[in-house]
Write a protein that holds these residues in place. Structure first.
Motif, mmCIF file in Angstrom:
data_model
loop_
_atom_site.group_PDB
_atom_site.id
_atom_site.type_symbol
_atom_site.label_atom_id
_atom_site.label_comp_id
_atom_site.label_asym_id
_atom_site.label_seq_id
_atom_site.Cartn_x
_atom_site.Cartn_y
_atom_site.Cartn_z
ATOM 1 N N GLY A 49 -8.790 -40.809 -112.170
ATOM 2 C CA GLY A 49 -7.652 -41.141 -111.326
ATOM 3 C C GLY A 49 -7.050 -39.919 -110.687
ATOM 4 N N SER A 50 -6.132 -40.182 -109.780
ATOM 5 C CA SER A 50 -5.438 -39.117 -109.071
ATOM 6 C C SER A 50 -3.961 -39.451 -108.978
ATOM 7 N N VAL A 51 -3.172 -38.409 -108.829
ATOM 8 C CA VAL A 51 -1.750 -38.562 -108.578
ATOM 9 C C VAL A 51 -1.536 -37.982 -107.189
ATOM 10 N N VAL A 52 -1.156 -38.842 -106.256
ATOM 11 C CA VAL A 52 -1.087 -38.484 -104.840
ATOM 12 C C VAL A 52 0.369 -38.332 -104.403
ATOM 13 N N ILE A 147 11.222 -32.962 -102.205
ATOM 14 C CA ILE A 147 10.470 -33.012 -103.457
ATOM 15 C C ILE A 147 9.661 -34.302 -103.380
ATOM 16 N N PRO A 148 8.344 -34.222 -103.582
ATOM 17 C CA PRO A 148 7.524 -35.410 -103.387
ATOM 18 C C PRO A 148 7.681 -36.457 -104.483
ATOM 19 N N THR A 149 7.375 -37.688 -104.110
ATOM 20 C CA THR A 149 7.169 -38.763 -105.067
ATOM 21 C C THR A 149 5.659 -38.852 -105.230
ATOM 22 N N LEU A 150 5.196 -39.008 -106.461
ATOM 23 C CA LEU A 150 3.774 -39.073 -106.749
ATOM 24 C C LEU A 150 3.378 -40.515 -107.043
ATOM 25 N N THR A 151 2.219 -40.930 -106.554
ATOM 26 C CA THR A 151 1.713 -42.276 -106.823
ATOM 27 C C THR A 151 0.396 -42.163 -107.569
ATOM 28 N N PHE A 152 0.275 -42.871 -108.693
ATOM 29 C CA PHE A 152 -0.961 -42.858 -109.471
ATOM 30 C C PHE A 152 -1.945 -43.868 -108.892
ATOM 31 N N ILE A 153 -3.191 -43.415 -108.666
ATOM 32 C CA ILE A 153 -4.257 -44.314 -108.230
ATOM 33 C C ILE A 153 -5.462 -44.123 -109.135
ATOM 34 N N LYS A 154 -6.253 -45.160 -109.293
ATOM 35 C CA LYS A 154 -7.495 -45.074 -110.060
ATOM 36 C C LYS A 154 -8.619 -44.720 -109.113
ATOM 37 N N CYS A 155 -9.577 -43.946 -109.590
ATOM 38 C CA CYS A 155 -10.758 -43.649 -108.772
ATOM 39 C C CYS A 155 -11.535 -44.941 -108.543
ATOM 40 N N ARG A 156 -12.205 -45.004 -107.422
ATOM 41 C CA ARG A 156 -12.955 -46.200 -107.039
ATOM 42 C C ARG A 156 -13.902 -46.635 -108.151
ATOM 43 N N GLN A 157 -14.596 -45.703 -108.770
ATOM 44 C CA GLN A 157 -15.578 -46.080 -109.780
ATOM 45 C C GLN A 157 -14.921 -46.651 -111.037
ATOM 46 N N GLN A 158 -13.602 -46.472 -111.177
ATOM 47 C CA GLN A 158 -12.903 -46.977 -112.356
ATOM 48 C C GLN A 158 -12.150 -48.278 -112.081
ATOM 49 N N ARG A 159 -12.117 -48.733 -110.834
ATOM 50 C CA ARG A 159 -11.308 -49.915 -110.490
ATOM 51 C C ARG A 159 -11.950 -51.185 -110.944
#
Length: 159
Positions: A49-52, A147-159
């Motif tokens: 995953g990533s935090v964007v 100051i940014p807000t971060l959004t958690f996303i799952k990597c495509r292969q983990q969805r």
């Protein structure tokens, strides 16, 4: 709230994962040199995953399932995501993000000033599970400071 500039880094990617960790040039070169194994995760790496951030001036942070390290957000040099706040509402090590071996993402709040998940303030020293789409935010800065807000996303292969 995230702006439309917060995009899934895996869209239109040739590689099954292009998170910051997978896209590392050395790892890409090693994967390419391996040939047939290039499509497999390098050295057991499984991008999870990533935090964007909602502001492109800040880096996207990669979380890898089973890694022993945390991604630290704070104002101290060496933090993976370095934030500043004129009133020092961001701690030297404000919060940590990590992913367990089973692919569950977590955030731990180290700050008395608060880390917020979907607007709810976390108590200092507590951890919270992250679900795809969860937003991580920090104490509100004064006008003119971002100051940014971060959004958690799952990597495509983990969805």
């Amino acid at each position: 709230a995230p702006s439309s500039s917060a995009v899934d880094p895996h869209v239109d990617a040739g590689d099954p994962c292009t998170c910051a960790r997978c896209a590392d040039p050395l790892r890409a070169a090693v994967r390419a040199a391996i040939g047939a194994a290039a499509a497999q995760p390098y050295n057991g790496h499984k991008c999870s995953g990533s935090v964007v951030p909602d502001n492109s001036a800040y880096p996207t942070l990669s979380l890898v399932g089973g890694d022993e390290w945390q991604v630290i957000v704070g104002r101290q040099p060496g933090c993976a995501l370095r934030l500043t706040h004129p009133k020092k509402k961001i701690s030297k090590q404000h919060c940590g993000l990590w992913m367990s071996a089973d692919g569950t993402a977590f955030v731990r709040n180290y700050s008395a000033n608060g880390t917020f998940i979907n607007g709810a303030r976390m108590r200092q020293g507590t951890k919270s599970r992250l679900n795809p789409g969860d937003e991580i935010s920090f104490p509100a800065p004064p006008p003119g400071v971002t100051i940014p807000t971060l959004t958690f996303i799952k990597c495509r292969q983990q969805r």
